[in-house]
Design a protein around this motif. Structure first.
Motif, mmCIF file in Angstrom:
data_model
loop_
_atom_site.group_PDB
_atom_site.id
_atom_site.type_symbol
_atom_site.label_atom_id
_atom_site.label_comp_id
_atom_site.label_asym_id
_atom_site.label_seq_id
_atom_site.Cartn_x
_atom_site.Cartn_y
_atom_site.Cartn_z
ATOM 1 N N LEU A 112 0.830 -1.195 0.000
ATOM 2 C CA LEU A 112 0.000 0.000 0.000
ATOM 3 C C LEU A 112 0.874 1.258 0.000
ATOM 4 C CD1 LEU A 112 -2.827 1.148 0.077
ATOM 5 C CD2 LEU A 112 -2.756 1.001 2.556
ATOM 6 N N ARG A 113 1.915 1.279 0.847
ATOM 7 C CA ARG A 113 2.808 2.430 0.887
ATOM 8 C C ARG A 113 3.558 2.611 -0.430
ATOM 9 N NH1 ARG A 113 6.241 1.366 5.884
ATOM 10 N NH2 ARG A 113 4.968 -0.466 6.103
ATOM 11 N N GLU A 114 3.986 1.504 -1.012
ATOM 12 C CA GLU A 114 4.704 1.565 -2.282
ATOM 13 C C GLU A 114 3.783 2.077 -3.391
ATOM 14 O OE1 GLU A 114 7.782 1.333 -5.025
ATOM 15 O OE2 GLU A 114 7.819 1.337 -2.840
ATOM 16 N N TYR A 115 2.554 1.623 -3.391
ATOM 17 C CA TYR A 115 1.584 2.078 -4.390
ATOM 18 C C TYR A 115 1.340 3.584 -4.246
ATOM 19 C CZ TYR A 115 -2.729 2.566 -7.014
ATOM 20 O OH TYR A 115 -3.676 2.970 -7.906
ATOM 21 N N ILE A 116 1.169 4.041 -3.020
ATOM 22 C CA ILE A 116 0.940 5.466 -2.771
ATOM 23 C C ILE A 116 2.154 6.276 -3.193
ATOM 24 C CG2 ILE A 116 0.617 7.191 -0.949
ATOM 25 C CD1 ILE A 116 -1.148 5.087 0.487
ATOM 26 N N ARG A 117 3.356 5.768 -2.902
ATOM 27 C CA ARG A 117 4.586 6.468 -3.284
ATOM 28 C C ARG A 117 4.696 6.576 -4.798
ATOM 29 N NH1 ARG A 117 9.428 5.619 -5.162
ATOM 30 N NH2 ARG A 117 9.229 3.373 -5.246
ATOM 31 N N GLN A 118 4.391 5.505 -5.511
ATOM 32 C CA GLN A 118 4.447 5.538 -6.971
ATOM 33 C C GLN A 118 3.407 6.497 -7.541
ATOM 34 O OE1 GLN A 118 4.065 1.493 -8.257
ATOM 35 N NE2 GLN A 118 6.178 0.971 -7.740
ATOM 36 N N GLU A 119 2.246 6.515 -6.934
ATOM 37 C CA GLU A 119 1.192 7.433 -7.367
ATOM 38 C C GLU A 119 1.620 8.883 -7.166
ATOM 39 O OE1 GLU A 119 -2.442 7.889 -9.186
ATOM 40 O OE2 GLU A 119 -1.535 5.977 -8.641
ATOM 41 N N GLN A 120 2.233 9.190 -6.023
ATOM 42 C CA GLN A 120 2.717 10.543 -5.760
ATOM 43 C C GLN A 120 3.835 10.925 -6.726
ATOM 44 O OE1 GLN A 120 3.810 10.317 -1.643
ATOM 45 N NE2 GLN A 120 1.835 11.105 -0.935
ATOM 46 N N ASN A 121 4.737 10.001 -6.994
ATOM 47 C CA ASN A 121 5.825 10.281 -7.938
ATOM 48 C C ASN A 121 5.278 10.573 -9.332
ATOM 49 O OD1 ASN A 121 7.752 9.982 -5.974
ATOM 50 N ND2 ASN A 121 8.325 7.905 -6.570
ATOM 51 N N GLY A 122 4.260 9.848 -9.732
ATOM 52 C CA GLY A 122 3.641 10.099 -11.037
ATOM 53 C C GLY A 122 2.996 11.466 -11.100
ATOM 54 N N MET A 123 2.300 11.849 -10.045
ATOM 55 C CA MET A 123 1.677 13.174 -10.016
ATOM 56 C C MET A 123 2.743 14.263 -10.010
ATOM 57 S SD MET A 123 -1.738 12.905 -7.634
ATOM 58 C CE MET A 123 -0.881 12.365 -6.180
ATOM 59 N N ASN A 124 3.809 14.066 -9.233
ATOM 60 C CA ASN A 124 4.886 15.059 -9.188
ATOM 61 C C ASN A 124 5.555 15.199 -10.548
ATOM 62 O OD1 ASN A 124 4.474 15.659 -6.502
ATOM 63 N ND2 ASN A 124 5.954 14.159 -5.788
ATOM 64 N N ALA A 125 5.783 14.084 -11.223
ATOM 65 C CA ALA A 125 6.393 14.140 -12.554
ATOM 66 C C ALA A 125 5.495 14.894 -13.526
ATOM 67 C CB ALA A 125 6.672 12.727 -13.060
ATOM 68 N N SER A 126 4.199 14.669 -13.437
ATOM 69 C CA SER A 126 3.265 15.395 -14.315
ATOM 70 C C SER A 126 3.311 16.889 -14.048
ATOM 71 C CB SER A 126 1.846 14.891 -14.108
ATOM 72 O OG SER A 126 1.749 13.537 -14.460
ATOM 73 N N LEU A 127 3.362 17.273 -12.788
ATOM 74 C CA LEU A 127 3.434 18.694 -12.444
ATOM 75 C C LEU A 127 4.743 19.315 -12.922
ATOM 76 C CD1 LEU A 127 1.916 18.651 -8.847
ATOM 77 C CD2 LEU A 127 0.898 19.604 -10.916
ATOM 78 N N ILE A 128 5.853 18.609 -12.759
ATOM 79 C CA ILE A 128 7.151 19.136 -13.173
ATOM 80 C C ILE A 128 7.199 19.308 -14.682
ATOM 81 C CG2 ILE A 128 9.611 18.545 -13.339
ATOM 82 C CD1 ILE A 128 9.322 17.320 -10.512
ATOM 83 N N ILE A 129 6.724 18.328 -15.416
ATOM 84 C CA ILE A 129 6.735 18.424 -16.882
ATOM 85 C C ILE A 129 5.840 19.578 -17.340
ATOM 86 C CG2 ILE A 129 5.988 17.245 -18.987
ATOM 87 C CD1 ILE A 129 7.040 14.650 -17.671
ATOM 88 N N GLY A 130 4.697 19.726 -16.719
ATOM 89 C CA GLY A 130 3.812 20.841 -17.053
ATOM 90 C C GLY A 130 4.454 22.186 -16.751
#
Length: 162
Positions: free
Chosen positions: A22-40
């Motif tokens: 569960l923690r790993e899934y949440i971490r991956q989800e946060q990393n994906g959102m952060n990457a989207s924000l950075i690219i934007g």
């Protein structure tokens, strides 16, 4: 939400159960959102950079006839070719440096705030890499900006001094 529920209950085939998953899934989800924000954010920064460069170049090119008249007067007053080139370079440098220098100076506190925010959200590794990432991005933008400045200076020099 349903993905999280299936992870918690263990009903997702092929995935081990437990809080680590569960923690790993949440971490991956946060990393994906952060990457989207950075690219934007990088895309928006590049759009604004290109717009500012276009505006600076248009302003420079639109005043070439007036600058030619001014530099002809300076030449008649006894200024040499080297002095005229230096004066034109200084004039254009001052004109181009302000839109570049102000964002550069504000980037230092923004990077520090970003490091603090990432550290607080549990991404200490990314927070440690943030200054290097920012330096590389700023270097690429500075190179683009310098090339644009050099091109605008060469066009102005050919039209004003030659």
């Amino acid at each position: 939400q349903s993905s999280l529920a299936s992870l918690e209950s263990g009903s997702d085939p092929g995935m081990p159960t437990g809080s680590y998953t569960l923690r790993e899934y949440i971490r991956q989800e946060q990393n994906g959102m952060n990457a989207s924000l950075i690219i934007g954010a990088l895309f928006i920064a590049m759009v604004f950079l290109c717009m500012s460069l276009a505006i600076l170049a248009l302003k420079t090119l639109s005043t070439l006839a007036e600058d030619r008249r001014r530099y002809t007067i300076l030449s008649r007053l006894g200024a040499g070719g080297r002095e005229l080139r230096r004066t034109l370079l200084r004039q254009m440098f001052c004109f181009f440096i302000v839109p570049f220098g102000i964002p550069l100076l504000t980037s230092f506190p923004v990077v520090r705030l970003g490091q603090n925010a990432l550290s607080l959200s549990g991404m200490a590794e990314l927070a440690a890499q943030l200054p290097a990432i920012t330096a590389m991005t700023s270097g690429a933008i500075a190179l683009l900006y310098f090339l644009y400045f050099a091109a605008a200076y060469n066009v102005a020099r050919r039209n004003v001094l030659d």
